[in-house]
Design an enzyme around this catalytic site. Structure first.
Site, short mmCIF file in Angstrom:
data_model
loop_
_atom_site.label_atom_id
_atom_site.label_comp_id
_atom_site.label_asym_id
_atom_site.label_seq_id
_atom_site.Cartn_x
_atom_site.Cartn_y
_atom_site.Cartn_z
N ASN A 41 1.08 -1.13 0.17
CA ASN A 41 0.00 -0.03 -0.02
C ASN A 41 0.80 1.29 -0.02
O ASN A 41 1.93 1.38 0.55
CB ASN A 41 -0.82 0.17 1.06
N HIS B 188 5.63 -0.75 -2.82
CA HIS B 188 5.22 0.31 -4.04
C HIS B 188 5.39 1.74 -3.69
O HIS B 188 4.74 2.27 -4.37
CB HIS B 188 3.85 -0.29 -4.50
N CYS C 87 15.41 21.32 -11.28
CA CYS C 87 15.68 21.32 -12.83
C CYS C 87 14.48 21.65 -13.62
O CYS C 87 14.37 21.68 -14.66
CB CYS C 87 15.94 19.83 -13.05
N SER D 168 -5.00 -9.63 -3.43
CA SER D 168 -5.33 -10.58 -4.32
C SER D 168 -4.33 -11.37 -4.71
O SER D 168 -4.44 -12.47 -5.01
CB SER D 168 -6.09 -9.77 -5.47
P1 OAD Z 1 -6.37 -5.68 -4.69
O1 OAD Z 1 -7.40 -4.63 -4.90
O2 OAD Z 1 -6.07 -6.35 -5.94
O3 OAD Z 1 -6.93 -6.72 -3.87
C1 OAD Z 1 -7.56 -6.24 -2.30
C2 OAD Z 1 -7.78 -7.75 -1.73
O4 OAD Z 1 -8.45 -7.32 -0.60
C3 OAD Z 1 -8.89 -8.58 -2.31
O5 OAD Z 1 -8.49 -10.12 -2.22
C4 OAD Z 1 -10.06 -8.54 -1.44
O6 OAD Z 1 -11.07 -9.75 -1.49
C5 OAD Z 1 -9.45 -8.32 -0.18
N1 OAD Z 1 -10.40 -7.35 0.80
C6 OAD Z 1 -11.44 -6.60 0.52
N2 OAD Z 1 -11.87 -6.14 1.59
C7 OAD Z 1 -11.28 -6.82 2.75
C8 OAD Z 1 -11.14 -6.80 4.22
N3 OAD Z 1 -11.96 -5.85 4.80
N4 OAD Z 1 -10.25 -7.39 4.83
C9 OAD Z 1 -9.23 -8.00 4.39
N5 OAD Z 1 -9.20 -8.40 2.96
C10 OAD Z 1 -10.13 -7.54 2.16
O7 OAD Z 1 -5.05 -4.93 -3.86
P2 OAD Z 1 -3.72 -5.53 -3.74
O8 OAD Z 1 -3.51 -6.95 -3.76
O9 OAD Z 1 -2.89 -4.80 -2.51
O10 OAD Z 1 0.27 -2.13 -7.43
O11 OAD Z 1 -2.87 -5.09 -5.25
C11 OAD Z 1 -1.68 -5.17 -5.32
C12 OAD Z 1 -1.37 -4.20 -6.14
O12 OAD Z 1 -2.39 -4.05 -7.30
C13 OAD Z 1 -1.27 -2.84 -5.59
O13 OAD Z 1 -0.08 -2.52 -4.90
C14 OAD Z 1 -1.11 -2.03 -6.81
C15 OAD Z 1 -2.05 -2.71 -7.69
O14 OAD Z 1 -1.92 -2.49 -8.96
C16 OAD Z 1 0.87 -1.10 -7.56
O15 OAD Z 1 0.51 0.25 -7.37
C17 OAD Z 1 2.16 -1.10 -8.41
#
Ligand code: OAD
Length: 253
Positions: free
Chosen positions: A102, A119, A158, A197
């Site tokens: 995050n 990130h 710059c 995810s």
């Molecule tokens: P995602 O938006 O892909 O996934 C969020 C996850 O959180 C999902 O599996 C949901 O089921 C889960 N979720 C939702 N509510 C929840 C809760 N209350 N408690 C626990 N889990 C819950 O987010 P990330 O996996 O963080 O990259 O995504 C990875 C990366 O993709 C991010 O860091 C970003 C994005 O592109 C960059 O910015 C490079």
């Protein structure tokens, strides 16, 4: 034993815990995850198209406005029960390494220290041209209504445009952060994977790395994201509820 009991036992016996978090841990603080449908004016934009160097070159005001809006969302949000539970874990006498995908600062505001940001962060703007870090004050001066285009401030060295210090699609992770994350995943006894995810590489490979090194991996997510490996535990539910319950059970004397 049910999943909660297995997870609690593994945590109780552990000496080094890695907490690996994704957008889901901040969902209960009101910050939408990446795969949530956006509402309002930004709903016609796909974050995956805004969060690239190519998009910034093509329309810097659109991309800067997007991140200002995300920053405002973050500043209005408060850490939730899951962030606080992780910060408390560090005072249990175990080594705790918090690794997050995050770009918000909710772990820090809950009291976690030394958080590894894979990130980048919304708190570290830098120059798009010369890559020098810029003061946060350059960002604090600008505010954005939802959907508003805002011309980025200029670098004082710059005159290049400032960009957020986050990792965009197609960019490498910060080397120091990635090395620290790999090292911790290889040497922990338990890796808690919360609210991710698990699709964005290389970050998503950390739970696998921990499993391959013999650690127990505990997932906390409302949907089943487990890989059915023998040392994996899947706890279905919201992090703000499941994590405090788990830690209370694991660490109660
Ligand atoms: P995602 O938006 O892909 O996934 C969020 C996850 O959180 C999902 O599996 C949901 O089921 C889960 N979720 C939702 N509510 C929840 C809760 N209350 N408690 C626990 N889990 C819950 O987010 P990330 O996996 O963080 O990259 O995504 C990875 C990366 O993709 C991010 O860091 C970003 C994005 O592109 C960059 O910015 C490079």
């Amino acid at each position: 034993m049910d999943g909660l009991a297995v997870a609690a036992t593994a945590l109780r016996q552990s000496r080094h815990i890695v907490v690996f978090t994704g957008a889901g841990i901040s969902a209960e603080s009101g910050i939408p995850t990446f795969r949530d449908q956006l509402t309002g004016l930004w709903s016609r934009h796909d974050p995956q198209r805004l969060e690239t160097a190519k998009a910034f070159r093509a329309n810097p005001a659109l991309v800067w406005g997007w991140y200002l809006w995300r920053r405002q969302q973050m500043l209005q949000a408060q850490p939730n029960a899951a962030h606080h539970a992780i910060a408390r874990l560090a005072v249990s006498g175990r080594q705790v390494t918090v690794i997050t995908q995050n770009i918000d600062d909710l772990h820090e505001r809950a009291g976690s220290q030394g958080v590894v940001h894979l990130h980048g962060s919304l708190m570290t703007p830098k120059c798009f041209a010369c890559h020098r870090a810029a003061g946060l004050s350059s960002v604090e001066q600008s505010v954005s209504e939802e959907g508003e285009l805002v011309e980025p401030p200029r670098c004082t060295h710059c005159n290049g445009r400032l960009r957020p210090g986050v990792v965009w699609f197609g960019e490498d992770l910060p080397t120091g952060a990635w090395k620290a994350a790999v090292q911790a995943a290889r040497h922990c006894d338990v890796l808690l994977s919360i609210g991710t995810s698990g699709v964005v590489m290389p970050a998503a490979s950390l739970p696998d790395l921990a499993l391959a090194s013999g650690a127990v991996v505990i997932h906390i997510n409302p949907i089943d994201v487990g890989m059915d490996k023998s040392k994996e535990v899947m706890l279905i539910g919201d992090a703000g509820q499941v994590l405090p319950t788990l830690l209370e059970r694991a660490l109660a004397s």
